[in-house]
Motif scaffolding. Structure first.
Motif, PDB file in Angstrom:
ATOM      1  N   LEU A   1       0.858  -1.175   0.000  1.00 49.24           N
ATOM      2  CA  LEU A   1       0.000   0.000   0.000  1.00 49.24           C
ATOM      3  C   LEU A   1       0.901   1.234   0.000  1.00 49.24           C
ATOM      4  N   LYS A   2       0.769   2.068  -1.022  1.00 48.54           N
ATOM      5  CA  LYS A   2       1.649   3.226  -1.123  1.00 48.54           C
ATOM      6  C   LYS A   2       1.003   4.486  -0.555  1.00 48.54           C
ATOM      7  N   GLU A   3      -0.301   4.645  -0.775  1.00 50.76           N
ATOM      8  CA  GLU A   3      -1.007   5.801  -0.226  1.00 50.76           C
ATOM      9  C   GLU A   3      -2.410   5.398   0.171  1.00 50.76           C
ATOM     10  N   GLY A   4      -2.902   5.982   1.246  1.00 54.99           N
ATOM     11  CA  GLY A   4      -4.278   5.762   1.661  1.00 54.99           C
ATOM     12  C   GLY A   4      -4.434   4.777   2.817  1.00 54.99           C
ATOM     13  N   TRP A   5      -5.705   4.592   3.217  1.00 56.99           N
ATOM     14  CA  TRP A   5      -6.041   3.636   4.268  1.00 56.99           C
ATOM     15  C   TRP A   5      -6.929   2.552   3.670  1.00 56.99           C
ATOM     16  N   ALA A   6      -6.728   1.320   4.106  1.00 58.57           N
ATOM     17  CA  ALA A   6      -7.583   0.217   3.669  1.00 58.57           C
ATOM     18  C   ALA A   6      -7.879  -0.683   4.861  1.00 58.57           C
ATOM     19  N   ILE A   7      -9.001  -1.413   4.811  1.00 59.98           N
ATOM     20  CA  ILE A   7      -9.280  -2.358   5.884  1.00 59.98           C
ATOM     21  C   ILE A   7      -9.245  -3.784   5.358  1.00 59.98           C
ATOM     22  N   CYS A   8      -8.648  -4.668   6.167  1.00 60.76           N
ATOM     23  CA  CYS A   8      -8.593  -6.095   5.871  1.00 60.76           C
ATOM     24  C   CYS A   8      -9.578  -6.779   6.808  1.00 60.76           C
ATOM     25  N   TYR A   9     -10.465  -7.580   6.243  1.00 54.44           N
ATOM     26  CA  TYR A   9     -11.438  -8.223   7.132  1.00 54.44           C
ATOM     27  C   TYR A   9     -11.818  -9.622   6.682  1.00 54.44           C
ATOM     28  N   LYS A  10     -12.350 -10.360   7.632  1.00 56.49           N
ATOM     29  CA  LYS A  10     -12.900 -11.692   7.378  1.00 56.49           C
ATOM     30  C   LYS A  10     -14.380 -11.675   7.717  1.00 56.49           C
ATOM     31  N   GLN A  11     -15.098 -12.641   7.186  1.00 55.78           N
ATOM     32  CA  GLN A  11     -16.519 -12.733   7.528  1.00 55.78           C
ATOM     33  C   GLN A  11     -16.872 -14.117   8.037  1.00 55.78           C
ATOM     34  N   LEU A  12     -17.710 -14.166   9.068  1.00 52.44           N
ATOM     35  CA  LEU A  12     -18.224 -15.450   9.537  1.00 52.44           C
ATOM     36  C   LEU A  12     -19.325 -15.901   8.586  1.00 52.44           C
ATOM     37  N   LEU A  13     -19.753 -17.144   8.748  1.00 52.84           N
ATOM     38  CA  LEU A  13     -20.788 -17.676   7.859  1.00 52.84           C
ATOM     39  C   LEU A  13     -22.085 -16.877   7.974  1.00 52.84           C
ATOM     40  N   ASP A  14     -22.355 -16.327   9.143  1.00 54.46           N
ATOM     41  CA  ASP A  14     -23.601 -15.566   9.308  1.00 54.46           C
ATOM     42  C   ASP A  14     -23.461 -14.113   8.842  1.00 54.46           C
ATOM     43  N   GLY A  15     -22.287 -13.780   8.274  1.00 51.96           N
ATOM     44  CA  GLY A  15     -22.115 -12.449   7.710  1.00 51.96           C
ATOM     45  C   GLY A  15     -21.404 -11.454   8.612  1.00 51.96           C
ATOM     46  N   GLN A  16     -21.259 -11.776   9.873  1.00 52.02           N
ATOM     47  CA  GLN A  16     -20.543 -10.893  10.809  1.00 52.02           C
ATOM     48  C   GLN A  16     -19.149 -10.599  10.280  1.00 52.02           C
ATOM     49  N   ARG A  17     -18.735  -9.363  10.416  1.00 49.37           N
ATOM     50  CA  ARG A  17     -17.452  -8.945   9.881  1.00 49.37           C
ATOM     51  C   ARG A  17     -16.425  -8.687  10.978  1.00 49.37           C
ATOM     52  N   GLN A  18     -15.244  -9.228  10.824  1.00 47.83           N
ATOM     53  CA  GLN A  18     -14.152  -8.891  11.744  1.00 47.83           C
ATOM     54  C   GLN A  18     -13.038  -8.228  10.956  1.00 47.83           C
ATOM     55  N   VAL A  19     -12.758  -6.980  11.294  1.00 48.00           N
ATOM     56  CA  VAL A  19     -11.621  -6.283  10.692  1.00 48.00           C
ATOM     57  C   VAL A  19     -10.358  -6.820  11.361  1.00 48.00           C
ATOM     58  N   VAL A  20      -9.490  -7.452  10.583  1.00 45.03           N
ATOM     59  CA  VAL A  20      -8.292  -8.058  11.169  1.00 45.03           C
ATOM     60  C   VAL A  20      -7.067  -7.152  11.067  1.00 45.03           C
ATOM     61  N   HIS A  21      -7.180  -6.102  10.235  1.00 42.38           N
ATOM     62  CA  HIS A  21      -6.044  -5.193  10.093  1.00 42.38           C
ATOM     63  C   HIS A  21      -6.469  -3.906   9.407  1.00 42.38           C
ATOM     64  N   VAL A  22      -5.976  -2.797   9.914  1.00 39.16           N
ATOM     65  CA  VAL A  22      -6.146  -1.521   9.219  1.00 39.16           C
ATOM     66  C   VAL A  22      -4.829  -1.245   8.506  1.00 39.16           C
ATOM     67  N   ALA A  23      -4.875  -1.257   7.192  1.00 43.89           N
ATOM     68  CA  ALA A  23      -3.640  -1.106   6.415  1.00 43.89           C
ATOM     69  C   ALA A  23      -3.296   0.359   6.214  1.00 43.89           C
ATOM     70  N   LEU A  24      -2.039   0.696   6.488  1.00 40.30           N
ATOM     71  CA  LEU A  24      -1.526   2.051   6.305  1.00 40.30           C
ATOM     72  C   LEU A  24      -0.380   2.005   5.295  1.00 40.30           C
ATOM     73  N   PRO A  25       0.013   3.154   4.775  1.00 42.41           N
ATOM     74  CA  PRO A  25       1.083   3.164   3.773  1.00 42.41           C
ATOM     75  C   PRO A  25       2.322   2.390   4.237  1.00 42.41           C
ATOM     76  N   GLY A  26       2.841   1.563   3.336  1.00 42.03           N
ATOM     77  CA  GLY A  26       3.989   0.743   3.641  1.00 42.03           C
ATOM     78  C   GLY A  26       3.618  -0.696   3.951  1.00 42.03           C
ATOM     79  N   ASP A  27       2.344  -0.943   4.288  1.00 37.48           N
ATOM     80  CA  ASP A  27       1.930  -2.304   4.632  1.00 37.48           C
ATOM     81  C   ASP A  27       1.927  -3.211   3.406  1.00 37.48           C
ATOM     82  N   PHE A  28       2.290  -4.464   3.666  1.00 38.15           N
ATOM     83  CA  PHE A  28       2.401  -5.463   2.602  1.00 38.15           C
ATOM     84  C   PHE A  28       1.228  -6.418   2.733  1.00 38.15           C
ATOM     85  N   LEU A  29       0.421  -6.538   1.692  1.00 34.23           N
ATOM     86  CA  LEU A  29      -0.835  -7.276   1.779  1.00 34.23           C
ATOM     87  C   LEU A  29      -0.943  -8.383   0.737  1.00 34.23           C
ATOM     88  N   GLY A  30      -1.614  -9.450   1.101  1.00 36.61           N
ATOM     89  CA  GLY A  30      -1.988 -10.470   0.124  1.00 36.61           C
ATOM     90  C   GLY A  30      -0.936 -11.517  -0.155  1.00 36.61           C
TER      91      GLY A  30
END
Lengths: 229, 229
Positions: free
Chosen positions: B52-81
């Motif tokens: 991630l070079k610029e901006g904010w992004a959220i990384c999240y997972k979802q349970l089977l019932d649709g509930q969302r858990q944000v597992v990481h708030v990505a900031l510039p410099g973060d390596f994702l995927g």
DNA sequence: CGAGGACTTGATCGTATTCAATATTAGTGG
DNA sequence: CCACTAATATTGAATACGATCAAGTCCTCG
């Protein structure tokens, strides 16, 4: 270590990797821990990594107020304590639940193994990657699910891991964790865990008492778990 | 990407690593995502990793019932995927919160970089290790702490990360996360988060409104957070 | 200025915690 | 092998923290 568990270990002396064996790597490396004993504790500078060869152990962190979160239940084959920078403090404690046999690796030993076989680096990365995924999945359930789902998730995950280690999950399994261990792993109180356990037992899903675990309905257990398996 | 953030990135073209640059690695690799757009989604087979070079992004997972858990708030410099095995399904989704600029790497590109510079493997391991530690710490707080501590932890962690990226945390900071994003990251409801925010504001610890964040008492915030910083 | 979305506030409800008592198991020595 | 004890687990009752539902307020943006 149960032979089935070898495929989970990072590096298994005596296997196909045999030619890599070096005396220094294994010197003083085999050790036994009794229930309640610590392999290392959160905050330690502890330049060793370990493969759990036999037994169960719990990995946990503590909040400043003393609250305990079990972050991992270690089973044979699990690789513990590895850090890219061994001069840093370790971020969790490891305590033996049953009698445990560990095989230890010094940073120097790890270095020399990596130099001799580059594929071991890949293996190490895979292990980290898996631990990462597992932690995120646990976080999701602990953060979002109801108590019953948390219990189901915890047991379903363990059962799956035991099955991959060659145990027959149709049978009654040895299960050495206390109520408190389980409760601290999923973020509920032992008292409430007890109530939920009764529910799951009455629903003929799973029974977990007296250090024994019997899964009666695996699909139901996984469905309750809410997580993607 | 803010120059301060470069030290967090895995591999930064144009830096001292310049000689490693290969055309293929960067082809089609710079891309912009608008708020709400997805870089990839949980369950995808997506053979690309990103810085991630610029901006904010959220990384999240979802349970089977649709509930969302944000597992990481990505900031510039973060390596994702990144995955050791890119043929596996990715275990979380990434959504842009602000406009984001990503720099993408193909598996082949990563491979060729690693072959040319072995130190990049170490770097990659360090990143995984850090993500691991961070996830365990979050799990501990989400599993064990009270709502007020969870909020404090979440903000203290973000503030620390912003500071390391060169922002002056004495000032009022831009803070693009919604109430729901924060709530889903710590496992409480937006409604309750709102009440806790009022408390923290009245106690002159931290104020977080209208996409702005102002920390008034960092020690108090860290103390409330209960986690070891 | 008006409309829609995000956030806040209020009232009520429910899940899980806490405190306390009882029951069960495991461990110890007679 | 059987008391006796300590530790662990279960059950009951009361409480509390956070969730839910609903109404109202405040921004933002056209």
């Amino acid at each position: 270590m149960d032979c089935e568990a070898r495929k989970f270990a990072w590096f298994e002396p005596g296997s196909a990797d045999e030619l890599l064996s070096q005396r220094q790597v294994y010197r003083n490396s085999q050790s036994i821990y009794e229930p309640g004993e610590y392999l290392f504790a959160e905050g330690d500078v502890h330049p060793m990594a370990y493969t759990l060869k036999e037994g169960w152990a719990i990995c946990y962190k503590q909040l400043l107020d003393g609250q305990r979160q079990v972050v991992h239940v270690a089973l044979p084959g699990d690789f513990l304590g590895y850090q890219t920078d061994f001069s840093e403090r370790i971020d969790y404690s490891v305590m033996a639940v049953t009698e445990c046999k560990f095989c230890g690796f010094t940073p120097a030993g790890i270095e020399s193994l990596l130099e001799k076989d580059l594929s071991l680096i890949k293996r190490l990365m895979e292990i980290q990657n898996k631990q990462n995924k597992s932690c995120k999945r646990t976080l999701s359930v602990v953060g979002q699910a109801q108590a019953k789902s948390k219990v189901a998730y915890f047991l379903a995950d363990l059962v799956e891991r035991l099955e991959r280690r060659g145990l027959d999950i149709e049978e009654t399994l040895a299960f050495p964790l206390s109520r408190e261990d389980i409760a601290d792993a999923i973020g509920i109180t032992p008292v409430h865990l007890s109530r939920v356990s009764v529910e799951l037992s009455n629903a003929h899903v799973v029974e977990c008492r007296h250090n024994k675990l019997k899964v009666m309905d695996i699909p139901a257990l996984q469905h309750l778990a809410e997580a993607v398996f």
